[in-house]
Design a protein around this motif. Structure first.
Motif, PDB file in Angstrom:
ATOM      1  N   ARG A  81       0.835  -1.207   0.000  1.00  0.00           N
ATOM      2  CA  ARG A  81       0.000   0.000   0.000  1.00  0.00           C
ATOM      3  C   ARG A  81       0.868   1.255   0.000  1.00  0.00           C
ATOM      4  O   ARG A  81       0.584   2.227  -0.700  1.00  0.00           O
ATOM      5  N   ASP A 128       2.245   1.747  -3.429  1.00  0.00           N
ATOM      6  CA  ASP A 128       1.210   2.296  -4.309  1.00  0.00           C
ATOM      7  C   ASP A 128       1.024   3.791  -4.072  1.00  0.00           C
ATOM      8  O   ASP A 128       0.904   4.580  -5.020  1.00  0.00           O
ATOM      9  N   LEU A 129       1.000   4.187  -2.800  1.00  0.00           N
ATOM     10  CA  LEU A 129       0.811   5.598  -2.482  1.00  0.00           C
ATOM     11  C   LEU A 129       2.014   6.438  -2.905  1.00  0.00           C
ATOM     12  O   LEU A 129       1.846   7.566  -3.386  1.00  0.00           O
TER      13      LEU A 129
END
Length: 64
Positions: A29, A32-33
């Motif tokens: 995550r 991805d960010l």
């Protein structure tokens, strides 16, 4: 005292596995960010440069 400390530690393999899975999910995550931030920064830089050059209309500045 040492036995009390060792007994306090959780040695359940299921918990360790669950934490490892959660850790991998959170790392993905974050990646991805970070990629999203880089893309948005690039878009912002492109729009700012174009706005300085007065090449964009109001419609071009709207988010996609």
């Amino acid at each position: 005292m040492a036995k009390a400390l060792l007994g306090h530690l959780n040695s359940d393999a299921r918990t360790t596995t669950a934490l490892a899975v959660e850790n991998r999910r959170l790392r993905r995550r974050v990646e991805d960010l970070e990629a999203l931030v880089l893309r948005l920064q690039a878009d912002n830089d492109r729009l700012a440069a174009a706005a300085r050059d007065e090449q964009l209309t109001v419609e071009d500045l709207q988010p996609v």
